[in-house]
Design a protein around this motif. Sequence first.
Motif, PDB file in Angstrom:
ATOM      1  N   TYR A 737     -32.740 -58.589 -52.467  1.00 15.40           N
ATOM      2  CA  TYR A 737     -33.011 -59.427 -51.307  1.00 15.40           C
ATOM      3  C   TYR A 737     -31.708 -59.599 -50.571  1.00 15.40           C
ATOM      4  O   TYR A 737     -30.698 -59.944 -51.168  1.00 15.40           O
ATOM      5  CB  TYR A 737     -33.541 -60.781 -51.765  1.00 15.40           C
ATOM      6  CG  TYR A 737     -33.666 -61.775 -50.645  1.00 15.40           C
ATOM      7  CD1 TYR A 737     -32.667 -62.730 -50.421  1.00 15.40           C
ATOM      8  CD2 TYR A 737     -34.757 -61.755 -49.786  1.00 15.40           C
ATOM      9  CE1 TYR A 737     -32.770 -63.636 -49.387  1.00 15.40           C
ATOM     10  CE2 TYR A 737     -34.868 -62.642 -48.741  1.00 15.40           C
ATOM     11  CZ  TYR A 737     -33.872 -63.585 -48.544  1.00 15.40           C
ATOM     12  OH  TYR A 737     -33.972 -64.463 -47.511  1.00 15.40           O
ATOM     13  N   GLN A 739     -30.080 -61.150 -46.791  1.00 14.58           N
ATOM     14  CA  GLN A 739     -30.335 -61.782 -45.506  1.00 14.58           C
ATOM     15  C   GLN A 739     -29.030 -61.958 -44.778  1.00 14.58           C
ATOM     16  O   GLN A 739     -28.041 -62.400 -45.350  1.00 14.58           O
ATOM     17  CB  GLN A 739     -30.987 -63.146 -45.735  1.00 14.58           C
ATOM     18  CG  GLN A 739     -31.276 -63.853 -44.431  1.00 14.58           C
ATOM     19  CD  GLN A 739     -32.107 -65.084 -44.635  1.00 14.58           C
ATOM     20  OE1 GLN A 739     -32.955 -65.116 -45.520  1.00 14.58           O
ATOM     21  NE2 GLN A 739     -31.846 -66.089 -43.830  1.00 14.58           N
ATOM     22  N   THR A 757     -33.606 -59.582 -42.405  1.00 20.43           N
ATOM     23  CA  THR A 757     -33.920 -59.758 -43.823  1.00 20.43           C
ATOM     24  C   THR A 757     -34.401 -58.435 -44.389  1.00 20.43           C
ATOM     25  O   THR A 757     -35.226 -57.761 -43.774  1.00 20.43           O
ATOM     26  CB  THR A 757     -35.053 -60.788 -43.987  1.00 20.43           C
ATOM     27  OG1 THR A 757     -34.722 -61.943 -43.226  1.00 20.43           O
ATOM     28  CG2 THR A 757     -35.229 -61.177 -45.436  1.00 20.43           C
TER      29      THR A 757
END
Lengths: 892, 267
Positions: A737, A739, A757
């Motif tokens: 992940y 961002q 993102t």
Amino acid sequence: MGRRNKRRLDFSLTIVIIFLFQILCFSQIVISGSVKDEKDNVFSVSVILKDSLSKFIIEYTYSDNDGNYQLKINKSGKFNMLFASLGYQSKTVPIVISPNQDNLEIDVILIEKSMDLDEVIILAERPIRVQNDTITFKSKYFTDGTEQTVEDLLRRIPGLQIDSEGTIKVGNQEIEKLMVDGDDLFERGYKLLSKNMPAYPIEEVEVLKNYSNNRLLKGVEDSEKVALNLKLDEKSKRIWFGNIEAGHGNDGFYELKTNLMNFGKKNKYYFLTNFNSTGYDATGDINQLIRPIRYNEPASIGGNQQVRDLVSLAPPQLNFKRRRTNFNNAELVSLNAIFNPTEKLKIKTLGFFNADETDFFQTNVQNVTLNDVNFTNTENFQLKNRKLVGFGKLDFVYDFSKTEMLESTTKYNSGNFDDDSNLLFNGISTREDLSHTNTLFDQKLSYSNKFKEKKVFLLTGRFIDETTPQTYRLNQFFYEDLFPNQSADNVRQISNNKMQYIGVNAHLLDRKANDDLFEVQVWNELRIDHLQTSLELLEDDVVSNRPDGYQNQTSYTVNDLYLKSKYRYSINDFAIIGQVNFHQLFNRLEIANTSESESPFFINPILSLDWKINDKNKLRSAYSYNRTNAKILDVYSNFVLTGFRPFNRGTGEFNQLDATSLTFNYELGNWSSRFFANTFVLYSQNHDFFSTNTFIDQNFTQSSKILIQDREFISINTKVDYYLKFISSNIKLDLSYSQSEFKNIVNDSDLRQVESTTIGYGLELRSGFTGWFNYHLGTKWTNNEIRTTIQNSFTDNVSFLDLTFILNKRFNIQMESERYEFGNINQDNVYYFADLEAQYKLKKDKWTLGLSGKNLFNTRQFRNFNISDIGSTTTTYRLLPRYVLLKALYRF
Amino acid sequence: MLKIFLNVLLLFITASLFGQKTPYFEAKYDIYYNTDFPQIRKGQLQIDVEKNLTIFHISKNNNSSTESNSAMTSTHYGLTYNIKYDDIESFIEINFNKEYIFSKETHRNNIYYVRDTIYDFNWNLNYSEEKKIGTLLCKKATTYFRGRNYTAWYAIEIPIGYGPYKFHGLPGLIAKISDDTGTFIWTLASYKVNAEKPQFEKNDELKPLMSAKEYYEEVRYQSVTEKQTMLQSKLPKGIKLISVSSDANVRKGIEIKFEWEEEIKED
């Protein structure tokens, strides 16, 4: 005595003689007896029956606890019997066994002799010598004469692992380099040597642990590296060896590679060529020799100083193998040599010449959707890059003494590039022509002095001069809106980005008695950049205007004086590393006729910790505060054309950018255990950063660099490995992940916030079978989302399946296949690729036949979808068609 | 005539005695293990000549680190992993009168006590070659033992029929013995005829005790090394296998093929 006694004596003697010399049967004669000393006790006497010449041992035994022995023999003739025991003089008794002999009894009494009661040391030649970190193997004890190449010889040295690709490991660690008599030509490209050099001149193989590239740093710097050194036989003549590999396929695809080497004790030569049209960039192999990768090695200053091209017409980076889109015709020739004229001096030379012509094809549809501007651009792009590069490097190493040495490296590079693109832009036929050269001169001097056992002082100096003049021509004029009332039909920009760098570094390494390492470095780096650009608007061949705001005469001088200090403090399984860097800068910016200067001072601290909680849990964390200084491409003030649409400019002023970063790494389990999880978290905040203020028009864009506050970036990545015993395979889970948010200005808007993102999740399954078959399959999804005032997202998927067949030691087949699926495209969004490699080794390894097939599904083009903060782009790339190559490799 | 005979016999009987020597002999060896982690160790052979007892001690490896660990480090070129196990001393004790061998074996950080039978070596002495090892003049002999072929050099001037590890039965002390692949080499470093009394192990304290067959079949050479297949399956994409070095099925110890395995084949 008398007659009667004499008869008795004769009779006794006869009986004695009969008793002593019994006639035995021919089949099995038993020799037995007892062996004693004067005191009647002897133990462990060896009784050996040898032939009359005492060469061969026929039978032997040891006496038992009572001193008796027994030997059996089937032969007749003359023999010697040897009786030996520690502490006694050995006795040899000659015996004769006649064919019809009966059993023999021989009793012996041994006489003691004085023995050396002290320990007796045996000094024999050892096949292996171990001295601190060096293990030396004498190859004659390990070879049997069938070894052809150095690789075959190294396989015989137990302790060295050579895998099927030829990677050499000591235990489980790959070697840094493979040297011959202390000389290294290839760094990590050593396979070229091990697979081709013959084995017979090698006398010894040395394994060097905790290896340091700079011999004076051994034992002082932290090093886990391992290297091998082959020592040549004094008598070996100068030997020529090498290989030739040739391949030919359909549609004119070809490949020709040759390696030729000549190694003698004093001088070594290596010559290589690579000609191919299969998309392979051979300079990748050469890069190891030009820019040897030495991460964080002491005395590696200036390695990161480079000049960037302003305009670049090159194929973009794609997320799959470059080979698939690289239509090329490359020729590379390289000659390298090492000379050792005296024991103290070593000279290394390297030169290569590379010519390549590559083609690239792509079609682009760009959609821009902003509040007030909406348009679609289509480009049909054919790029041809031609390059001609010549490079030379000269290395000197001079040993003043055992503790002092001087190294000098001189590099010269001259590259000539011609890039042409044929473009259909919104239906308008356009041609771009970029011709540029790159001239580099680099001189480095490094002095090392080991003034005490564990303390080393290094003094390094480096001078670099690099210039990249460019001429960019465009045969259309798209900028009427920028230059109204101009009559022009084509454009030319002449630019030169020049750099001069002088760096000096003094480095002190001190390894303390408790094994902590203290390092302090003082650097002074001076870098002067000159940027000159001039945009000319032409009508046919006549310059009609050199518009203001599009000419640059910038000179940027940065002098950075800094001190780096680092200390590693460890207690048991916990270690803290503290590093503080003090910087004193002197900046000077000259734009046209004005100049400004400033002299900022700042401190960059780095704190990291390493904690091994226990065997299964490890934690690593680091915090750093970093301030960096703006570079030349950030500070120039007038627009430069960097393509046929974009104009760019920098800020025109000094800037220092601050950033804080925090990393965190947690390991659960062990890589070698069934379950293993590794989590990595990175958080960084740029307190200042460069963003852009862009004006977007259908035919051009104008981008100015601006300084913005606060950009955040976070990335979390977890990898989990679990071994499934019932299928002997490992399953791997990969989650990520990230961002990031940043701000920019587009078309006079307010500061817009852009949030990007990316989420990825992937699964892999790899087998660990020990038989002839193995598989590796996996799939990964990537989801990208960009949010500004609008929201745009897409999901891609890549899946792969690799199969390995090792049918026997000579024959193996590898198959790789991939499937790509792109979201957001309505049709033609799934692509399949398959590659096949088969190899067959003929007898004696001199000949190897190969079959190479790429893009077996003959996928001709590939469409990709990308989103950005202003819209989206669909790009179609043309791919190398299917080809099958038949290859043959000959080693001599 | 008989008088002369008796006189000669008397001459033989008279002899002068020299210093007392003990019945204990000691020899020290350098052992080279040219295995995955090459090591050199020290071996000490202590012999009670009177009682036909020998004990061979193998020291710890001095060069290795004392912790056992397994670490994966990511370098710029890939991954390297290391599994190191703790080094422990071991011994082999042979009682020729009672015909048994007691040995201490270590495998992956665990200690096992193994009882084995004395192997009857079939030595081939039919060689005329001689070699000097130090000051000792040695003769050559070859044999086969549990899966490996060995070449030994024995010294007749030291008429002690023992040697390092489990080797014995030559007309002299074994000064050097190695297997034909060069993986295991024992070389005599020194010897002493007047040694201290050796310390033999108290046999009832050797626990857990298992037979050699049990040890090799269940502990040392399990049918497939799970660890090996596990590690192979964890390799990242891009690392291709061109040939599988079936390390897992390759036995790497000194003894790799056993009498009981050959018996099964004959059935």
